[in-house]
Design a protein around this motif. Sequence first.
Motif, PDB file in Angstrom:
ATOM      1  N   GLN A  48      48.926  52.549  28.768  1.00  8.82           N
ATOM      2  CA  GLN A  48      49.814  53.612  28.309  1.00  8.82           C
ATOM      3  C   GLN A  48      49.793  54.754  29.318  1.00  8.82           C
ATOM      4  O   GLN A  48      48.733  55.284  29.645  1.00  8.82           O
ATOM      5  CB  GLN A  48      49.372  54.139  26.940  1.00  8.82           C
ATOM      6  N   ASN A  49      50.974  55.087  29.821  1.00 11.87           N
ATOM      7  CA  ASN A  49      51.113  56.277  30.669  1.00 11.87           C
ATOM      8  C   ASN A  49      50.099  56.265  31.815  1.00 11.87           C
ATOM      9  O   ASN A  49      49.205  57.113  31.885  1.00 11.87           O
ATOM     10  CB  ASN A  49      50.948  57.536  29.813  1.00 11.87           C
ATOM     11  N   VAL A  50      50.244  55.305  32.712  1.00  3.82           N
ATOM     12  CA  VAL A  50      49.276  55.139  33.792  1.00  3.82           C
ATOM     13  C   VAL A  50      49.853  55.580  35.137  1.00  3.82           C
ATOM     14  O   VAL A  50      51.056  55.473  35.387  1.00  3.82           O
ATOM     15  CB  VAL A  50      48.795  53.676  33.896  1.00  3.82           C
ATOM     16  N   THR A  51      48.983  56.105  35.966  1.00  3.12           N
ATOM     17  CA  THR A  51      49.306  56.385  37.363  1.00  3.12           C
ATOM     18  C   THR A  51      48.744  55.250  38.201  1.00  3.12           C
ATOM     19  O   THR A  51      47.573  54.886  38.048  1.00  3.12           O
ATOM     20  CB  THR A  51      48.691  57.722  37.822  1.00  3.12           C
ATOM     21  N   VAL A  52      49.567  54.696  39.059  1.00  2.00           N
ATOM     22  CA  VAL A  52      49.147  53.539  39.841  1.00  2.00           C
ATOM     23  C   VAL A  52      49.405  53.782  41.327  1.00  2.00           C
ATOM     24  O   VAL A  52      50.207  54.636  41.710  1.00  2.00           O
ATOM     25  CB  VAL A  52      49.901  52.255  39.399  1.00  2.00           C
ATOM     26  N   MET A  53      48.715  53.029  42.125  1.00  2.00           N
ATOM     27  CA  MET A  53      49.002  52.921  43.563  1.00  2.00           C
ATOM     28  C   MET A  53      49.445  51.485  43.803  1.00  2.00           C
ATOM     29  O   MET A  53      48.812  50.549  43.309  1.00  2.00           O
ATOM     30  CB  MET A  53      47.772  53.255  44.398  1.00  2.00           C
ATOM     31  N   TYR A  54      50.523  51.300  44.534  1.00  4.00           N
ATOM     32  CA  TYR A  54      51.086  49.955  44.689  1.00  4.00           C
ATOM     33  C   TYR A  54      51.646  49.741  46.084  1.00  4.00           C
ATOM     34  O   TYR A  54      51.930  50.693  46.820  1.00  4.00           O
ATOM     35  CB  TYR A  54      52.203  49.740  43.664  1.00  4.00           C
ATOM     36  N   LYS A  55      51.817  48.466  46.389  1.00  7.54           N
ATOM     37  CA  LYS A  55      52.584  48.049  47.561  1.00  7.54           C
ATOM     38  C   LYS A  55      53.687  47.114  47.099  1.00  7.54           C
ATOM     39  O   LYS A  55      53.444  46.209  46.299  1.00  7.54           O
ATOM     40  CB  LYS A  55      51.694  47.339  48.586  1.00  7.54           C
ATOM     41  N   TYR A  56      54.877  47.356  47.608  1.00  4.68           N
ATOM     42  CA  TYR A  56      56.020  46.501  47.290  1.00  4.68           C
ATOM     43  C   TYR A  56      56.044  45.308  48.231  1.00  4.68           C
ATOM     44  O   TYR A  56      55.813  45.440  49.441  1.00  4.68           O
ATOM     45  CB  TYR A  56      57.317  47.300  47.426  1.00  4.68           C
ATOM     46  N   ARG A  57      56.302  44.144  47.665  1.00  6.86           N
ATOM     47  CA  ARG A  57      56.361  42.924  48.467  1.00  6.86           C
ATOM     48  C   ARG A  57      57.599  42.128  48.086  1.00  6.86           C
ATOM     49  O   ARG A  57      58.116  42.231  46.974  1.00  6.86           O
ATOM     50  CB  ARG A  57      55.127  42.043  48.219  1.00  6.86           C
ATOM     51  N   GLN A  58      58.034  41.315  49.025  1.00 12.58           N
ATOM     52  CA  GLN A  58      59.124  40.376  48.761  1.00 12.58           C
ATOM     53  C   GLN A  58      58.757  39.043  49.395  1.00 12.58           C
ATOM     54  O   GLN A  58      58.461  38.967  50.585  1.00 12.58           O
ATOM     55  CB  GLN A  58      60.446  40.891  49.344  1.00 12.58           C
ATOM     56  N   GLY A  59      58.750  37.989  48.581  1.00 11.87           N
ATOM     57  CA  GLY A  59      58.364  36.675  49.075  1.00 11.87           C
ATOM     58  C   GLY A  59      57.816  35.827  47.946  1.00 11.87           C
ATOM     59  O   GLY A  59      57.858  36.213  46.779  1.00 11.87           O
ATOM     60  N   PRO A  60      57.294  34.668  48.268  1.00 11.29           N
ATOM     61  CA  PRO A  60      56.778  33.757  47.237  1.00 11.29           C
ATOM     62  C   PRO A  60      55.641  34.384  46.437  1.00 11.29           C
ATOM     63  O   PRO A  60      54.738  35.004  47.006  1.00 11.29           O
ATOM     64  CB  PRO A  60      56.288  32.543  48.044  1.00 11.29           C
ATOM     65  N   TYR A  61      55.676  34.214  45.143  1.00 10.60           N
ATOM     66  CA  TYR A  61      54.628  34.764  44.286  1.00 10.60           C
ATOM     67  C   TYR A  61      53.270  34.132  44.563  1.00 10.60           C
ATOM     68  O   TYR A  61      52.229  34.725  44.266  1.00 10.60           O
ATOM     69  CB  TYR A  61      54.991  34.572  42.815  1.00 10.60           C
ATOM     70  N   LYS A  62      53.263  32.931  45.123  1.00  7.88           N
ATOM     71  CA  LYS A  62      51.995  32.270  45.412  1.00  7.88           C
ATOM     72  C   LYS A  62      51.186  33.013  46.471  1.00  7.88           C
ATOM     73  O   LYS A  62      49.982  32.756  46.636  1.00  7.88           O
ATOM     74  CB  LYS A  62      52.234  30.831  45.865  1.00  7.88           C
ATOM     75  N   ASP A  63      51.827  33.955  47.174  1.00  6.59           N
ATOM     76  CA  ASP A  63      51.133  34.700  48.220  1.00  6.59           C
ATOM     77  C   ASP A  63      50.486  35.983  47.711  1.00  6.59           C
ATOM     78  O   ASP A  63      49.951  36.758  48.510  1.00  6.59           O
ATOM     79  CB  ASP A  63      52.121  35.063  49.342  1.00  6.59           C
ATOM     80  N   THR A  64      50.547  36.221  46.395  1.00  9.89           N
ATOM     81  CA  THR A  64      50.023  37.492  45.884  1.00  9.89           C
ATOM     82  C   THR A  64      48.508  37.616  46.023  1.00  9.89           C
ATOM     83  O   THR A  64      47.982  38.728  46.049  1.00  9.89           O
ATOM     84  CB  THR A  64      50.394  37.666  44.395  1.00  9.89           C
ATOM     85  N   GLY A  65      47.809  36.501  46.095  1.00  9.50           N
ATOM     86  CA  GLY A  65      46.349  36.537  46.118  1.00  9.50           C
ATOM     87  C   GLY A  65      45.777  37.419  47.210  1.00  9.50           C
ATOM     88  O   GLY A  65      44.849  38.209  46.970  1.00  9.50           O
TER      89      GLY A  65
END
Length: 278
Positions: A48-65
């Motif tokens: 609920q109501n969280v502050t996050v740090m993220y990186k945006y990616r585009q490509g196969p989901y299998k590469d998320t690891g």
Amino acid sequence: MADIADQTWIFIAIAVLLVLLALTIVYFLVQCGLFYTPDVRAGNPPIQNVTVMYKYRQGPYKDTGDFFTDTIELAPANRTFGVYYDDPKQTEADQCRYIVGCIISEGKEATDKGLMDKMKAEGYKSFKFPSVTHAVKTEFPFTNHVSILIATSRVYPLLAAYIKDHHLCAHPCLEIYDENYIHFMAPLAKQIQFYVPEVRSGSPTLSLAETTSPEDSPSDGEGDASYNSGDTSYNTTLDSRDISSQDIRKEMGKGDGSEGESDRSSFEELEVEEDMKE
């Protein structure tokens, strides 16, 4: 006779080792959640109501690891998450959009400015996910990478079936990882506020020019205005990693944009269902 006795003991030793190996494998799979039955339901989301740090990616989901690994190295004590915006069976693998990152703070918790600065230096961006009262959700035991493989193959079909059966509009799909569980959720309102700027700027899944934002929609004060097939403010997509959402689009596309009695009652039934479970 001695040779026969020796061979017998060898066979017994091998049999015992095989039994122990089989039991070890079974125990390992149990720990990974192979026999766990996810309980998909609607209710309060795990964040609920969280502050996050993220990186945006585009490509196969299998590469998320690899990207999760990078995030954990920077913030080993923080919960990690992924948000998946496209259905890989409807979108080319190299066009699938997602973000990976960690939760910096939740609610009134103080943000770790030092960690934020450290992650910004590594190319991460800050963002806030809103507080919503209801989401389609479940959880799955998390012990290792095998747990993730089992969870994603088991959970998403169940989420899709639940959303289809209840004629809901739930997107995008989030995975939140804590020490013991993978929490899956798809918000039932304020969905637009879970889309980072990189996705909003040119999203075929959610066109800002053609949608009504939750903050501009009639609500109960929480902004939770979109949760059934009668609300056409959003494309009705369950963004998943492993399943097709074509049937869900067809099912939820049956609404004519007007909110009938059956539409209003569907969410009330979900509230009753959640109350009974809790």
